[in-house]
Write a protein that holds these residues in place. Structure first.
Motif, PDB file in Angstrom:
ATOM      1  N   ARG A  49     -29.788  -7.968 -38.316  1.00  0.00           N
ATOM      2  CA  ARG A  49     -30.550  -7.107 -39.226  1.00  0.00           C
ATOM      3  C   ARG A  49     -31.079  -5.880 -38.512  1.00  0.00           C
ATOM      4  O   ARG A  49     -30.976  -4.753 -39.022  1.00  0.00           O
ATOM      5  CB  ARG A  49     -31.726  -7.892 -39.818  1.00  0.00           C
ATOM      6  N   VAL A  50     -31.657  -6.081 -37.334  1.00  0.00           N
ATOM      7  CA  VAL A  50     -32.236  -4.955 -36.593  1.00  0.00           C
ATOM      8  C   VAL A  50     -31.165  -3.938 -36.227  1.00  0.00           C
ATOM      9  O   VAL A  50     -31.365  -2.728 -36.379  1.00  0.00           O
ATOM     10  CB  VAL A  50     -32.977  -5.459 -35.338  1.00  0.00           C
ATOM     11  N   SER A  82     -32.028 -14.415 -33.945  1.00  0.00           N
ATOM     12  CA  SER A  82     -31.949 -14.478 -35.406  1.00  0.00           C
ATOM     13  C   SER A  82     -32.185 -13.133 -36.068  1.00  0.00           C
ATOM     14  O   SER A  82     -31.808 -12.923 -37.229  1.00  0.00           O
ATOM     15  CB  SER A  82     -32.968 -15.500 -35.936  1.00  0.00           C
ATOM     16  N   GLU A  83     -32.806 -12.189 -35.345  1.00  0.00           N
ATOM     17  CA  GLU A  83     -33.113 -10.874 -35.902  1.00  0.00           C
ATOM     18  C   GLU A  83     -32.081  -9.806 -35.507  1.00  0.00           C
ATOM     19  O   GLU A  83     -32.123  -8.686 -36.031  1.00  0.00           O
ATOM     20  CB  GLU A  83     -34.495 -10.416 -35.413  1.00  0.00           C
ATOM     21  N   THR A 113     -39.224  -3.594 -36.677  1.00  0.00           N
ATOM     22  CA  THR A 113     -39.625  -4.888 -36.114  1.00  0.00           C
ATOM     23  C   THR A 113     -41.075  -5.246 -36.414  1.00  0.00           C
ATOM     24  O   THR A 113     -41.602  -6.219 -35.856  1.00  0.00           O
ATOM     25  CB  THR A 113     -39.420  -4.888 -34.588  1.00  0.00           C
ATOM     26  N   ILE A 160     -35.081  -8.716 -28.631  1.00  0.00           N
ATOM     27  CA  ILE A 160     -35.517  -9.327 -29.891  1.00  0.00           C
ATOM     28  C   ILE A 160     -34.937 -10.747 -29.990  1.00  0.00           C
ATOM     29  O   ILE A 160     -34.045 -11.122 -29.234  1.00  0.00           O
ATOM     30  CB  ILE A 160     -35.068  -8.505 -31.113  1.00  0.00           C
TER      31      ILE A 160
END
Length: 211
Positions: A150-151, A146-147, A191, A143
């Motif tokens: 959170r993920v 930046s994600e 996602t 991923i």
């Protein structure tokens, strides 16, 4: 479901039967070489003891499991095998137990020895911290950086184990889950369908604690 010792120090418990001392020492191990080393350690710790009987079970799959028992001078079948039977009856794997005996001057007889050695292992296991082991499928998930935070948080909140993350052009997480279809659904939801899972094998992992 198989169980093993929780990671950490050896677990040692002493019992006494008719003045004979039985010192049961448990260790979590990965292979037969580690088992041999543990027996040698116990012999060096108690060099004046008469017997250092042992039993171990290594491996989760029936076709590759290794089981051994040793009476170390006690009458055949009165020590190692009863100890091994206790480990197996409790679904333990990747564990060795060594029971060191200091003779107390009173003969126990074959039946008494079986009860004493198996009892020493049972008492030690009763107070040991055990963990369940479960086979998990492994997947990698790439991923955007930046994600990643959170993920990962959402995956953990939904019960997915995140074993680690490596950073290159993307953040690549190694995930462990009990069911591949469930993991696919969870990742797709988190996602919005953008996350792509790749197979990465399987492994046995610690789950719940049984103390």
């Amino acid at each position: 479901m198989p169980f093993t010792l929780a990671p950490g120090a050896d677990h040692v418990v002493e019992t006494e039967v008719k003045h004979s001392r039985f010192i049961a020492a448990l260790r979590r191990i990965d292979d037969a070489e580690a088992a041999t080393e543990f027996v040698a350690e116990q012999k060096s710790l108690y060099p004046d003891a008469r017997h250092h009987c042992s039993a171990f079970v290594i491996g989760y799959e029936a076709n590759s499991r290794v089981e051994r028992a040793h009476d170390d001078g006690e009458p055949g079948g009165t020590a190692g095998v009863p100890m091994l039977q206790v480990l197996k009856s409790r679904d333990l794997v990747d564990v060795i137990v060594v029971v060191t005996r200091y003779f107390g001057g009173i003969k126990l007889g074959a039946g008494g020895l079986v009860r004493a050695y198996s009892g020493a292992v049972s008492v030690a296991l009763d107070s040991a911290e055990l963990v369940a082991r479960e086979r998990k499928i492994l997947r990698t998930l790439a991923i955007r950086h930046s994600e990643a935070g959170r993920v990962e948080a959402e995956l953990r909140a939904r019960g997915v184990s995140v074993l680690g993350t490596t950073y290159g052009s993307k953040a690549v997480m190694t995930l462990a889950a009990g069911d591949a279809d469930d993991l696919d659904s969870i990742v797709a939801s988190i996602t919005s369908g953008a996350g792509q899972l790749e197979p990465a094998g399987s492994m046995w992992v610690d789950t719940t604690v049984r103390g």
